[in-house]
Write a protein that holds these residues in place. Structure first.
Motif, PDB file in Angstrom:
ATOM      1  N   LEU A  98       6.112  16.677   0.894  1.00  0.00           N
ATOM      2  CA  LEU A  98       5.996  15.915   2.131  1.00  0.00           C
ATOM      3  C   LEU A  98       4.859  14.906   2.029  1.00  0.00           C
ATOM      4  O   LEU A  98       3.867  15.148   1.352  1.00  0.00           O
ATOM      5  CB  LEU A  98       5.723  16.850   3.314  1.00  0.00           C
ATOM      6  CG  LEU A  98       6.800  17.887   3.622  1.00  0.00           C
ATOM      7  CD1 LEU A  98       6.338  18.800   4.752  1.00  0.00           C
ATOM      8  CD2 LEU A  98       8.112  17.221   3.986  1.00  0.00           C
ATOM      9  N   VAL A  99       5.024  13.802   2.722  1.00  0.00           N
ATOM     10  CA  VAL A  99       3.940  12.834   2.846  1.00  0.00           C
ATOM     11  C   VAL A  99       3.140  13.251   4.068  1.00  0.00           C
ATOM     12  O   VAL A  99       3.680  13.396   5.161  1.00  0.00           O
ATOM     13  CB  VAL A  99       4.491  11.402   3.008  1.00  0.00           C
ATOM     14  CG1 VAL A  99       3.363  10.427   3.278  1.00  0.00           C
ATOM     15  CG2 VAL A  99       5.284  10.993   1.785  1.00  0.00           C
ATOM     16  N   LYS A 100       1.878  13.445   3.879  1.00  0.00           N
ATOM     17  CA  LYS A 100       1.022  13.918   4.970  1.00  0.00           C
ATOM     18  C   LYS A 100       0.648  12.770   5.913  1.00  0.00           C
ATOM     19  O   LYS A 100       0.533  11.626   5.495  1.00  0.00           O
ATOM     20  CB  LYS A 100      -0.238  14.560   4.400  1.00  0.00           C
ATOM     21  CG  LYS A 100       0.033  15.809   3.585  1.00  0.00           C
ATOM     22  CD  LYS A 100      -1.273  16.475   3.227  1.00  0.00           C
ATOM     23  CE  LYS A 100      -1.188  17.732   2.462  1.00  0.00           C
ATOM     24  NZ  LYS A 100      -0.079  18.505   2.310  1.00  0.00           N
ATOM     25  N   ARG A 101       0.466  13.102   7.164  1.00  0.00           N
ATOM     26  CA  ARG A 101       0.127  12.088   8.163  1.00  0.00           C
ATOM     27  C   ARG A 101      -1.163  11.357   7.811  1.00  0.00           C
ATOM     28  O   ARG A 101      -1.330  10.196   8.121  1.00  0.00           O
ATOM     29  CB  ARG A 101       0.060  12.688   9.556  1.00  0.00           C
ATOM     30  CG  ARG A 101      -1.185  13.521   9.805  1.00  0.00           C
ATOM     31  CD  ARG A 101      -1.275  14.061  11.200  1.00  0.00           C
ATOM     32  NE  ARG A 101      -0.462  15.260  11.229  1.00  0.00           N
ATOM     33  CZ  ARG A 101      -0.224  15.965  12.320  1.00  0.00           C
ATOM     34  NH1 ARG A 101      -0.715  15.602  13.460  1.00  0.00           N
ATOM     35  NH2 ARG A 101       0.512  17.038  12.269  1.00  0.00           N
ATOM     36  N   GLU A 102      -2.078  12.053   7.137  1.00  0.00           N
ATOM     37  CA  GLU A 102      -3.341  11.427   6.747  1.00  0.00           C
ATOM     38  C   GLU A 102      -3.106  10.284   5.749  1.00  0.00           C
ATOM     39  O   GLU A 102      -3.817   9.277   5.766  1.00  0.00           O
ATOM     40  CB  GLU A 102      -4.293  12.465   6.132  1.00  0.00           C
ATOM     41  CG  GLU A 102      -4.770  13.536   7.098  1.00  0.00           C
ATOM     42  CD  GLU A 102      -3.762  14.685   7.273  1.00  0.00           C
ATOM     43  OE1 GLU A 102      -3.922  15.439   8.254  1.00  0.00           O
ATOM     44  OE2 GLU A 102      -2.825  14.820   6.463  1.00  0.00           O
TER      45      GLU A 102
ATOM     46  N   VAL B 293       0.873  -1.173   0.000  1.00  0.00           N
ATOM     47  CA  VAL B 293       0.000   0.000   0.000  1.00  0.00           C
ATOM     48  C   VAL B 293       0.909   1.222   0.000  1.00  0.00           C
ATOM     49  O   VAL B 293       1.783   1.362   0.864  1.00  0.00           O
ATOM     50  CB  VAL B 293      -0.912   0.016   1.247  1.00  0.00           C
ATOM     51  CG1 VAL B 293      -1.757   1.267   1.289  1.00  0.00           C
ATOM     52  CG2 VAL B 293      -1.782  -1.232   1.294  1.00  0.00           C
ATOM     53  N   ALA B 294       0.732   2.104  -0.972  1.00  0.00           N
ATOM     54  CA  ALA B 294       1.572   3.296  -1.103  1.00  0.00           C
ATOM     55  C   ALA B 294       1.121   4.401  -0.159  1.00  0.00           C
ATOM     56  O   ALA B 294      -0.071   4.557   0.100  1.00  0.00           O
ATOM     57  CB  ALA B 294       1.529   3.793  -2.544  1.00  0.00           C
ATOM     58  N   VAL B 295       2.099   5.178   0.345  1.00  0.00           N
ATOM     59  CA  VAL B 295       1.760   6.352   1.153  1.00  0.00           C
ATOM     60  C   VAL B 295       1.662   7.601   0.289  1.00  0.00           C
ATOM     61  O   VAL B 295       1.344   8.671   0.792  1.00  0.00           O
ATOM     62  CB  VAL B 295       2.767   6.600   2.312  1.00  0.00           C
ATOM     63  CG1 VAL B 295       2.671   5.527   3.354  1.00  0.00           C
ATOM     64  CG2 VAL B 295       4.162   6.804   1.808  1.00  0.00           C
TER      65      VAL B 295
ATOM     66  N   LYS C 200      -3.997   6.470   6.462  1.00  0.00           N
ATOM     67  CA  LYS C 200      -4.834   5.733   5.508  1.00  0.00           C
ATOM     68  C   LYS C 200      -4.169   4.417   5.100  1.00  0.00           C
ATOM     69  O   LYS C 200      -4.831   3.362   5.073  1.00  0.00           O
ATOM     70  CB  LYS C 200      -5.063   6.621   4.280  1.00  0.00           C
ATOM     71  CG  LYS C 200      -5.924   6.028   3.211  1.00  0.00           C
ATOM     72  CD  LYS C 200      -6.058   7.042   2.059  1.00  0.00           C
ATOM     73  CE  LYS C 200      -6.648   6.399   0.841  1.00  0.00           C
ATOM     74  NZ  LYS C 200      -6.650   7.333  -0.308  1.00  0.00           N
ATOM     75  N   ALA C 201      -2.864   4.445   4.828  1.00  0.00           N
ATOM     76  CA  ALA C 201      -2.145   3.232   4.429  1.00  0.00           C
ATOM     77  C   ALA C 201      -2.111   2.209   5.569  1.00  0.00           C
ATOM     78  O   ALA C 201      -2.333   1.013   5.353  1.00  0.00           O
ATOM     79  CB  ALA C 201      -0.723   3.583   3.984  1.00  0.00           C
ATOM     80  N   VAL C 202      -1.850   2.672   6.774  1.00  0.00           N
ATOM     81  CA  VAL C 202      -1.803   1.759   7.935  1.00  0.00           C
ATOM     82  C   VAL C 202      -3.170   1.141   8.176  1.00  0.00           C
ATOM     83  O   VAL C 202      -3.288  -0.076   8.382  1.00  0.00           O
ATOM     84  CB  VAL C 202      -1.291   2.484   9.196  1.00  0.00           C
ATOM     85  CG1 VAL C 202      -1.458   1.607  10.437  1.00  0.00           C
ATOM     86  CG2 VAL C 202       0.165   2.897   9.036  1.00  0.00           C
TER      87      VAL C 202
END
Length: 153
Positions: free
Chosen positions: A88-92, A71-73, A96-98
């Motif tokens: 940046l990769v957002k925490r959301e 699953v991609a972030v 979502k991936a987790v």
């Protein structure tokens, strides 16, 4: 972690393969380097993909679109080694991936089923008479033949 008294930080070398094989480990975040992919796969873990540079983006596509065990972030920015990115990769996206990877839905179950099948196939490949074993033996025999022809001359 300090407040909850849960978890710990390992400074320096960590026994990654032992950690990945632990029954409490349900998934792995990977930068999509090939060794990490193989370690996660051999542990039967689905992957959250977070590529940084080089071939890692191609490996991510393989994991998410071909074998469908990742699953991609949402990393979209390729960069050179040591170069800082601007996106940046957002925490959301991470959340979502987790949730998808560790969830109870049909998609999460399918991912876990596929990675379990690939784990079994990978283990068979390295057993005697497996494809990886056979290829390694072919290489060893070929290298031996070069040594023998060199000493015969």
């Amino acid at each position: 972690m300090k407040e909850s008294k849960r978890g710990f930080i390992v400074k320096g070398w960590a026994p990654q393969v032992l950690i990945l094989d632990h029954p409490a480990t349900g998934g792995m975040v990977s930068h999509c380097g090939w060794n990490s992919i193989l370690e996660g796969l051999n542990a039967g873990l689905p992957l959250i993909t977070w590529p940084l540079f080089a071939e890692q983006f191609f490996n991510e596509k393989f994991l998410t679109d071909v074998v469908r065990i990742g699953v991609a972030v949402g990393v979209k920015e390729w960069r050179e080694w040591g170069q800082e990115g601007t996106a940046l990769v957002k925490r959301e996206e991470v959340e979502k991936a987790v949730k998808l990877l560790m969830g109870v839905g049909e998609e999460a179950e399918d991912i876990r089923k596929r990675v379990g099948t690939l784990k079994d196939e990978a283990k068979k490949a390295v057993e005697t008479e497996g494809s990886s074993y056979a290829n390694l033996m072919d290489l060893i025999n070929e290298l031996r033949s070069f040594k023998m022809t060199k000493t015969v001359k």
